[in-house]
Motif scaffolding. Sequence first.
Motif, PDB file in Angstrom:
ATOM      1  N   ALA A 157       0.865  -1.188   0.000  1.00 19.88           N
ATOM      2  CA  ALA A 157       0.000   0.000   0.000  1.00 19.88           C
ATOM      3  C   ALA A 157       0.895   1.229   0.000  1.00 19.88           C
ATOM      4  CB  ALA A 157      -0.895   0.001   1.233  1.00 19.88           C
ATOM      5  N   ILE A 158       0.463   2.255  -0.701  1.00 18.01           N
ATOM      6  CA  ILE A 158       1.260   3.488  -0.786  1.00 18.01           C
ATOM      7  C   ILE A 158       0.383   4.675  -0.411  1.00 18.01           C
ATOM      8  CG2 ILE A 158       2.580   4.989  -2.332  1.00 18.01           C
ATOM      9  CD1 ILE A 158       3.202   2.520  -4.037  1.00 18.01           C
ATOM     10  N   ASN A 159       0.916   5.511   0.489  1.00 23.81           N
ATOM     11  CA  ASN A 159       0.241   6.782   0.793  1.00 23.81           C
ATOM     12  C   ASN A 159       0.769   7.809  -0.187  1.00 23.81           C
ATOM     13  OD1 ASN A 159      -0.716   5.556   3.088  1.00 23.81           O
ATOM     14  ND2 ASN A 159       0.265   6.942   4.529  1.00 23.81           N
ATOM     15  N   SER A 160      -0.081   8.412  -0.977  1.00 20.19           N
ATOM     16  CA  SER A 160       0.419   9.448  -1.890  1.00 20.19           C
ATOM     17  C   SER A 160      -0.515  10.646  -1.875  1.00 20.19           C
ATOM     18  CB  SER A 160       0.500   8.902  -3.315  1.00 20.19           C
ATOM     19  OG  SER A 160       0.790   9.970  -4.206  1.00 20.19           O
ATOM     20  N   ASN A 161       0.065  11.844  -1.973  1.00 18.63           N
ATOM     21  CA  ASN A 161      -0.821  13.019  -2.016  1.00 18.63           C
ATOM     22  C   ASN A 161      -1.466  13.178  -3.397  1.00 18.63           C
ATOM     23  OD1 ASN A 161       1.143  14.450  -3.620  1.00 18.63           O
ATOM     24  ND2 ASN A 161       2.192  15.096  -1.733  1.00 18.63           N
ATOM     25  N   LEU A 162      -1.023  12.383  -4.374  1.00 14.71           N
ATOM     26  CA  LEU A 162      -1.586  12.414  -5.736  1.00 14.71           C
ATOM     27  C   LEU A 162      -1.650  13.840  -6.279  1.00 14.71           C
ATOM     28  CD1 LEU A 162      -4.461   9.740  -5.623  1.00 14.71           C
ATOM     29  CD2 LEU A 162      -2.081   9.450  -6.328  1.00 14.71           C
ATOM     30  N   THR A 185      -4.786   8.250  -0.062  1.00 13.61           N
ATOM     31  CA  THR A 185      -4.499   9.650  -0.356  1.00 13.61           C
ATOM     32  C   THR A 185      -5.281  10.534   0.605  1.00 13.61           C
ATOM     33  OG1 THR A 185      -4.398  11.297  -2.142  1.00 13.61           O
ATOM     34  CG2 THR A 185      -6.336   9.849  -2.131  1.00 13.61           C
ATOM     35  N   SER A 186      -4.709  11.679   0.953  1.00  9.24           N
ATOM     36  CA  SER A 186      -5.350  12.556   1.946  1.00  9.24           C
ATOM     37  C   SER A 186      -6.079  13.705   1.279  1.00  9.24           C
ATOM     38  CB  SER A 186      -4.299  13.147   2.891  1.00  9.24           C
ATOM     39  OG  SER A 186      -3.711  12.140   3.644  1.00  9.24           O
ATOM     40  N   ASN A 187      -7.251  13.996   1.774  1.00 13.51           N
ATOM     41  CA  ASN A 187      -7.996  15.192   1.394  1.00 13.51           C
ATOM     42  C   ASN A 187      -9.239  15.237   2.266  1.00 13.51           C
ATOM     43  OD1 ASN A 187      -8.655  17.541   0.149  1.00 13.51           O
ATOM     44  ND2 ASN A 187      -8.840  16.690  -1.903  1.00 13.51           N
ATOM     45  N   GLU A 188      -9.703  16.426   2.552  1.00 12.90           N
ATOM     46  CA  GLU A 188     -10.874  16.533   3.427  1.00 12.90           C
ATOM     47  C   GLU A 188     -11.769  17.701   3.049  1.00 12.90           C
ATOM     48  OE1 GLU A 188      -7.666  16.123   5.118  1.00 12.90           O
ATOM     49  OE2 GLU A 188      -7.208  18.101   4.334  1.00 12.90           O
ATOM     50  N   ALA A 189     -11.493  18.339   1.911  1.00 12.68           N
ATOM     51  CA  ALA A 189     -12.294  19.490   1.491  1.00 12.68           C
ATOM     52  C   ALA A 189     -12.276  19.517  -0.035  1.00 12.68           C
ATOM     53  CB  ALA A 189     -11.709  20.781   2.071  1.00 12.68           C
ATOM     54  N   VAL A 190     -12.915  20.527  -0.617  1.00 17.35           N
ATOM     55  CA  VAL A 190     -12.888  20.634  -2.086  1.00 17.35           C
ATOM     56  C   VAL A 190     -12.411  22.029  -2.488  1.00 17.35           C
ATOM     57  CG1 VAL A 190     -14.809  18.999  -2.382  1.00 17.35           C
ATOM     58  CG2 VAL A 190     -15.285  21.457  -2.336  1.00 17.35           C
ATOM     59  N   GLY A 191     -11.991  22.151  -3.761  1.00 16.28           N
ATOM     60  CA  GLY A 191     -11.687  23.444  -4.369  1.00 16.28           C
ATOM     61  C   GLY A 191     -10.674  24.266  -3.593  1.00 16.28           C
ATOM     62  N   LEU A 192     -10.949  25.558  -3.527  1.00 15.06           N
ATOM     63  CA  LEU A 192     -10.033  26.507  -2.896  1.00 15.06           C
ATOM     64  C   LEU A 192      -9.764  26.149  -1.429  1.00 15.06           C
ATOM     65  CD1 LEU A 192      -8.481  29.189  -3.157  1.00 15.06           C
ATOM     66  CD2 LEU A 192     -10.592  30.383  -2.510  1.00 15.06           C
ATOM     67  N   GLN A 193     -10.773  25.619  -0.746  1.00 15.39           N
ATOM     68  CA  GLN A 193     -10.586  25.286   0.677  1.00 15.39           C
ATOM     69  C   GLN A 193      -9.608  24.125   0.831  1.00 15.39           C
ATOM     70  OE1 GLN A 193     -14.440  25.032   2.562  1.00 15.39           O
ATOM     71  NE2 GLN A 193     -14.761  27.226   2.227  1.00 15.39           N
ATOM     72  N   ALA A 194      -9.700  23.143  -0.061  1.00 15.95           N
ATOM     73  CA  ALA A 194      -8.733  22.038  -0.014  1.00 15.95           C
ATOM     74  C   ALA A 194      -7.327  22.580  -0.310  1.00 15.95           C
ATOM     75  CB  ALA A 194      -9.111  20.972  -1.031  1.00 15.95           C
ATOM     76  N   GLU A 195      -7.238  23.498  -1.271  1.00 12.06           N
ATOM     77  CA  GLU A 195      -5.931  24.046  -1.652  1.00 12.06           C
ATOM     78  C   GLU A 195      -5.348  24.897  -0.533  1.00 12.06           C
ATOM     79  OE1 GLU A 195      -6.716  26.034  -5.354  1.00 12.06           O
ATOM     80  OE2 GLU A 195      -7.070  24.145  -6.422  1.00 12.06           O
ATOM     81  N   TYR A 196      -6.209  25.553   0.256  1.00 14.74           N
ATOM     82  CA  TYR A 196      -5.729  26.357   1.378  1.00 14.74           C
ATOM     83  C   TYR A 196      -5.169  25.444   2.473  1.00 14.74           C
ATOM     84  CZ  TYR A 196      -5.537  29.907   5.028  1.00 14.74           C
ATOM     85  OH  TYR A 196      -5.093  30.760   6.010  1.00 14.74           O
ATOM     86  N   ASN A 244      -6.311  12.968 -10.976  1.00 12.52           N
ATOM     87  CA  ASN A 244      -5.413  11.837 -10.705  1.00 12.52           C
ATOM     88  C   ASN A 244      -6.165  10.672 -10.055  1.00 12.52           C
ATOM     89  OD1 ASN A 244      -3.174  12.969 -11.842  1.00 12.52           O
ATOM     90  ND2 ASN A 244      -2.413  13.877  -9.931  1.00 12.52           N
ATOM     91  N   VAL A 245      -7.089  10.980  -9.146  1.00 20.80           N
ATOM     92  CA  VAL A 245      -7.906   9.908  -8.563  1.00 20.80           C
ATOM     93  C   VAL A 245      -8.665   9.204  -9.688  1.00 20.80           C
ATOM     94  CG1 VAL A 245      -9.891   9.386  -7.084  1.00 20.80           C
ATOM     95  CG2 VAL A 245      -8.142  10.980  -6.281  1.00 20.80           C
ATOM     96  N   GLU A 246      -9.249   9.999 -10.591  1.00 25.26           N
ATOM     97  CA  GLU A 246     -10.036   9.385 -11.679  1.00 25.26           C
ATOM     98  C   GLU A 246      -9.154   8.571 -12.623  1.00 25.26           C
ATOM     99  OE1 GLU A 246     -12.550  12.389 -13.428  1.00 25.26           O
ATOM    100  OE2 GLU A 246     -13.679  12.583 -11.547  1.00 25.26           O
ATOM    101  N   ARG A 247      -7.937   9.029 -12.853  1.00 22.50           N
ATOM    102  CA  ARG A 247      -7.033   8.242 -13.725  1.00 22.50           C
ATOM    103  C   ARG A 247      -6.738   6.883 -13.090  1.00 22.50           C
ATOM    104  NH1 ARG A 247      -1.699  10.769 -15.810  1.00 22.50           N
ATOM    105  NH2 ARG A 247      -1.786   8.840 -17.000  1.00 22.50           N
ATOM    106  N   LEU A 248      -6.502   6.876 -11.787  1.00 21.50           N
ATOM    107  CA  LEU A 248      -6.231   5.598 -11.112  1.00 21.50           C
ATOM    108  C   LEU A 248      -7.470   4.705 -11.152  1.00 21.50           C
ATOM    109  CD1 LEU A 248      -4.093   6.567  -7.961  1.00 21.50           C
ATOM    110  CD2 LEU A 248      -3.363   6.164 -10.290  1.00 21.50           C
TER     111      LEU A 248
END
Length: 448
Positions: free
Chosen positions: A239-244, A266-277, A290-294
């Motif tokens: 298993a690999i943890n990647s920020n993708l 992979t880690s994420n907990e928000a969408v759009g600008l809030q995720a980027e912040y 990238n998630v969709e490509r996988l």
Amino acid sequence: MNDLEFKHTVLDPLSASFCAAKWYNATIWLGSGQTTSCHHPPAHLVDRDAVTANPRLLHNTPQKKEDRRKMINGERPPGCEYCWKIEDMGRDAISDRVYKSRIYPIEALHEARNTPYTKDVNLRTLEIAFDRTCQFACSYCNPAFSSTWVRDIKRNGPYTQLVSDGRNHFTHAHDSAQLYEYGESNPYIDAFFKWWESDLHRTLQELRITGGEPLMSGHTWKLIDWFKTNSGKSSTRLAINSNLGTQVDIDRLLDSTKGMAIDIYTSNEAVGLQAEYIRDGLVWDDWANNVERLLDSGQFRGIHVMCTINALCLSSLDQLLECIMNWKLEYGRDAVSFTLNILRFPSFQSPLVLPDNLRTEYKQRLVDWLSRWCDSEFIHEHEVNHTQRLIDYLDVVKTPHSDAFDRPKLHNDFRQFYTQYDQRRSKDFHTAFPQLKEWYDNLQIQQQ
Ligand code: SF4
């Protein structure tokens, strides 16, 4: 057998403090030469010279052996305080030592209990980090786990005026987390590969590579190559943890792992600008693509989204969960999943710093979201449970602000930290979180 029955009939008869993680599970940070049994006990340093002679000592350290001796005798190792606190709430309280032991066969628990504590044992589940190289510098991370965080501190100096951060996460470059320069030989990494090639590849059930960003480490690719060229030799699940994120070589990942059944976390907990912040370095569209490509490739056992629940993600968490459910509808229930892990440190970023009205509003959004999905065949039981657990956590009646005394400190740190974060990272809190603007602007700064 449910968890409580397992505790009473299997675990407690072995001893009142027995935990199989002390024998069979480890996290090892090869860049800093540190290890721990699970995420709760503090990490400790592994003897560099000893592992050169015997690589099994990467895990079988004198400290873990002493902890095993204590557990065999029913004594409590102090590093496992997290579990003891829960168990002291009552005989039926289920601590992590139950969950961390249940994953192994009962015979393996007896074997561990009856093995002399001085003897080396081989791991069954392992998380390793080769180094802290990472192109992201998320707000809840720190220089110990991200080279981009190191650059922030080296370029701009320490974050100042923080009063609740007793662990000094944001005030120095954490040089001890990276004992060896890039390109320099690291005896811990050498020992890991020596152990892996001798017999670890035969006993290990699951190997999870974390970081930093593991896909930026040559050692990760070396290990993937090992699996390719030694096909059938090991049944270890990789298993690999990647920020993708950008700069992560998705083409190479797709190409190198053809025919292998790998899990991607992979880690994420928000969408759009809030995720980027929150996750500085992330570009939302790139991550989602990238998630969709996988998922499109169909070659991964599962894509698991780990959500670190902090104060800033709650206004768009339900949108992320909706996005994940839509992926499930398209690619299947097991193709993608999520976990909701409530952030405890740094405590000033915890959801508990939010005012009651916002906590209640965010709780209600999750209640609404869950009521729409809880009966769907596409949601896993653990996903329902995690969402319900977060709903309870946000409930101001069930989880009141227990640290009323510390709240001024936490509010000070929230304001101080994000003011400096905005300056250093060219971000704007007000634009990203308009709903929090009034509360944020009125947070009191403490006089030092
Ligand atoms: S007893 Fe608890 S804290 Fe200690 S290793 Fe087991 S799960 Fe972790």
